[in-house]
Write an enzyme that holds these catalytic residues in place. Structure first.
Site, PDB file in Angstrom:
ATOM      1  N   ASP A 363       0.874  -1.104  -0.086  1.00  0.00           N
ATOM      2  CA  ASP A 363      -0.063   0.113   0.167  1.00  0.00           C
ATOM      3  C   ASP A 363       1.300   1.110  -0.413  1.00  0.00           C
ATOM      4  O   ASP A 363       1.973   1.151  -0.047  1.00  0.00           O
ATOM      5  CB  ASP A 363      -0.854   0.076   1.425  1.00  0.00           C
ATOM      6  N   ASP A 558      -1.359  -1.133   6.400  1.00  0.00           N
ATOM      7  CA  ASP A 558      -1.078   0.242   7.483  1.00  0.00           C
ATOM      8  C   ASP A 558      -1.864  -1.027   8.579  1.00  0.00           C
ATOM      9  O   ASP A 558      -1.830  -0.417   9.788  1.00  0.00           O
ATOM     10  CB  ASP A 558      -1.375   1.172   7.416  1.00  0.00           C
ATOM     11  N   ASP A 562      -6.861  -1.098   5.037  1.00  0.00           N
ATOM     12  CA  ASP A 562      -6.364  -2.171   4.431  1.00  0.00           C
ATOM     13  C   ASP A 562      -6.444  -3.679   5.080  1.00  0.00           C
ATOM     14  O   ASP A 562      -5.983  -4.866   3.635  1.00  0.00           O
ATOM     15  CB  ASP A 562      -4.662  -2.536   4.141  1.00  0.00           C
TER      16      ASP A 562
END
Length: 688
Positions: A363, A558, A562
């Site tokens: 991410d 994180d 997510d």
């Protein structure tokens, strides 16, 4: 820790659930007393002085006393040849003492309907007794008992880990009542209480600083060598150490809800989980003892009743080295990972998956970048003032915790704009927010989301040329402007990507909800192979599923926004999990720090763990097979078999212990760099 170490190991009492918890004297699953967190609620026994500890100390006592009597028997023969009866009596008593705990455990197994490795050990000792050579029987029992003690101590990794964690959090705290500090038990504290923590003390709970500043050593939880500066509003965590200043802390979590409590639970879960090798051993273990007994009978028949060969076979066939091959590695790898601030839920994720990962998906926001967005530009349309645009955006975003919302709120506060009251607020995760302000419907969000709401946007969008992350603001279905953001790339991101590629990771990809132009800029700076922008949460999942068709995929996020993607990957790695329940619950592996360089360390540790497990298992099986051959043909005696049996166990333990130093150099370098920085700062101040 694998249960196999208990289930099949010689001398096991088969109380697996109990031995995975901190041991106590009540014989039940350990639970901390509310009044005495370090004592068992059922029996009051101090942690660390219960079943596992007492059993090991008892066996050591048997080994010392029995070994002394066997040695005394030899001394009688050498120094007082005329005292043959005394020598034999010493040998007999010593052999009985050494054999007692082993035979007792075997009997317990049989009473419970279990036939495992303990019975082989007991039969070998009983067979030695039938030869009436009590010194030989005693020596065999001594070395086998030593092996059992080593195995029991090695297999109690979870218990010792939890005991060490419990010691990190103090039993008492200085509670502030009307400004006065009163010492109370930690178990009496409740959420909302305020406590004072002095320099040098450990924080007893999770909380937020309400007064004071200090440096905090979080190495026990995050694995970071460097202290972290804390001030009013910052979170602190149970088990971490207050270094420099006195601080007042308002309690936010207590008991098992603290970060330290969740770390404890994850260590237990990891050490109780099983690797594929252990599951295979479990499957065939029940057939092993009957097979060896049949082989012993055949050996006795073909050797015309040579009991020495039978005894040797029973001793050498006890596969302690095979049984310990995986548990010792698991204990060492979980301990090494925890020291680095890497928490593993299931050890099979570490050994079976992480070692074979060949693709990483990251991410962007909060993972590769710091996730602390700052407003870079306001772009109101004609007829709209920047202050009006910011007022609308900050009012709607006041109810959101998204990084863009926090950046807007921060700017509004700095320029003195107060958010207005919003009703009918609604947030669509990862895309935007909406609400009613002054009777009008407001939208704040990404371009793709506003288009889905039939809101017209300009053909040339600002982020296409500027590389900013942009959200759009609309009122009653009409665009009133946009707000641009910039995020800073983490300084360690490029190094982490480079190390992963050096380790043979073939694909490093990035997914983000930002525009393609923003993703392209970040990917270029970090030398990332491929990227995908404009990804909604479901888009990230779809991208992961596509890559999974060709290789095992790890997703790094994180842990807050997510969760679906972390669950979708073969391996989910959540960053910055300290204090985050979502991160710990959604990921396979949790990094307690935001340092991406821990990920290459994780891959190195996983590969070393896998290699050492295979080495241990191969050596264990080779030792047993060679020993059986030597014993069947009469090329090895019982005492030599007992000595080699103990040596093989030690070799396995020492081989596994090599894992404990994984990542030690890196953490030492971090600490050295911090010390050099402090020294340079002190020298500059001295010059001034």
């Amino acid at each position: 820790m694998s249960e196999t170490a208990h289930k099949h190991g010689p001398g096991c009492a088969h109380d697996h659930a109990q031995e995975h918890a901190p041991a106590c004297g009540c014989g039940h699953h350990h639970e901390a007393s509310p009044d005495e967190p370090t004592r068992c609620i059922s029996c009051g026994a101090p942690i660390g002085e219960g079943v596992g500890h007492g059993r090991s100390m008892g066996r050591i006592g048997f080994a010392v006393v029995g070994g002394f009597l066997i040695l005394n028997s030899y001394l009688f023969l050498w120094l007082l040849p005329g005292q043959a009866f005394a020598a034999e009596l010493c040998a007999f008593i010593g052999a009985v003492i050494l054999a007692f705990p082993i035979i007792l455990t075997a009997i317990k197994d049989l009473c419970e309907g279990r036939v495992y490795m303990n019975e082989l050990v007991a039969l070998a000792i009983l067979a030695a007794f039938t030869s009436a050579d009590f010194r030989e029987a005693g020596i065999i029992a001594f070395f086998l008992l030593v092996t059992i003690i080593i195995e029991t101590h090695t297999a109690s990794g979870a218990q010792r880990s939890i005991e060490e964690l419990i010691r990190l959090a103090p039993d008492t705290a200085r509670k502030l009542v009307n400004g006065e500090a009163t010492e109370v038990k930690v178990s009496e504290l409740v959420i909302g209480d305020v406590i004072n923590v002095r320099p040098g003390d450990n924080f007893p709970i999770d909380g937020v600083i309400v007064n004071g500043v200090s440096a905090v050593n979080q190495a026990s939880i995050t694995g970071e060598s460097l202290p972290v500066d804390k001030t009013v509003g910052d979170d602190v965590f149970a088990g971490t150490q207050n270094l420099s200043g006195s601080v007042d802390v308002r309690i936010t979590k207590v008991g098992g809800d603290t970060t330290l409590g969740k770390v404890k639970d994850m260590i237990l879960a990891a050490e109780k989980s099983k690797t594929p090798v252990v599951r295979l051993i479990d499957k065939y273990a029940a057939f092993y003892t009957p097979t060896i007994l049949m082989l012993a009978i055949i050996t006795w028949w073909l050797s015309n009743g040579d009991m020495e060969r039978v005894i040797t076979l029973l001793v050498i066939a006890c596969p302690c080295a095979v049984v310990l091959a995986t548990p010792t590695t698991v204990v060492a790898s979980v301990a090494a990972a925890a020291r680095l601030g890497i928490l593993v839920k299931n050890v099979s994720h570490l050994v079976e998956l992480a070692s074979r990962i060949r693709a990483f998906i990251f991410d962007k926001t909060g993972t590769l970048t710091e996730g602390q967005l700052a407003v870079a530009k306001l772009g109101p349309v004609d007829g709209v003032e920047p202050a009006e645009l910011l007022m609308v955006a900050s009012s709607i975003e006041a109810n959101s915790n998204h990084p863009t919302a926090l950046a807007i709120q921060k700017l509004a506060k700095e320029v003195g704009i107060k958010p207005q009251t919003v009703t009918d607020f609604k947030e669509t995760p990862g895309t935007g927010v909406q609400g009613m302000l002054d009777g009008k419907l407001m939208h704040v969000g990404r371009a793709i989301w506003l288009k889905a709401q039939n809101i017209a946007l300009p053909e040339k969008q600002p982020e296409e040329s500027s590389g900013m992350s942009v959200v759009y603001v609309a009122r009653d279905g009409k665009l009133i402007g946009w707000i641009g953001f910039r995020d800073k790339i983490r300084p360690e991101s490029a190094e982490a990507i480079r190390r992963l590629k050096e380790l043979g990771i073939k694909r490093c990809a990035m997914v983000t909800g930002d525009r393609e132009s923003v993703a392209k800029g970040v990917a270029a700076k970090l030398d990332i192979d491929e990227f995908k922008g404009d990804c909604l949460p479901e888009g990230k999942v779809a991208y992961i599923e596509e890559l999974k068709k060709n290789s095992l995929v790890a997703f790094v996020g994180d842990g807050v926004n997510d969760a679906p993607a972390l669950a979708a990957g073969d391996l989910g790695i959540a960053m910055g999990a300290i204090g985050s329940d979502i991160a710990i619950n959604s990921a396979s592996i949790a990094l307690m720090t935001n340092d991406l360089r821990r990920i290459p360390m994780l891959i190195m540790l996983a590969r070393k763990s896998s290699t050492i497990i295979h080495q241990n298992v191969a050596f264990g099986f080779l030792f047993v097979l060679c020993g059986i051959v030597l014993s069947v043909f009469g090329w090895m005696g019982p005492i030599a078999a007992a000595i080699f049996h103990t040596c093989s166990t030690l070799i396995i333990i020492f081989n596994s212990a090599r894992l404990l130093r994984t990542g030690e150099d890196a953490t030492s370098q971090e600490l050295s760099s911090w010390r050099r920085a402090l020294l340079q700062e002190a020298q500059q101040e001295a010059k001034q």
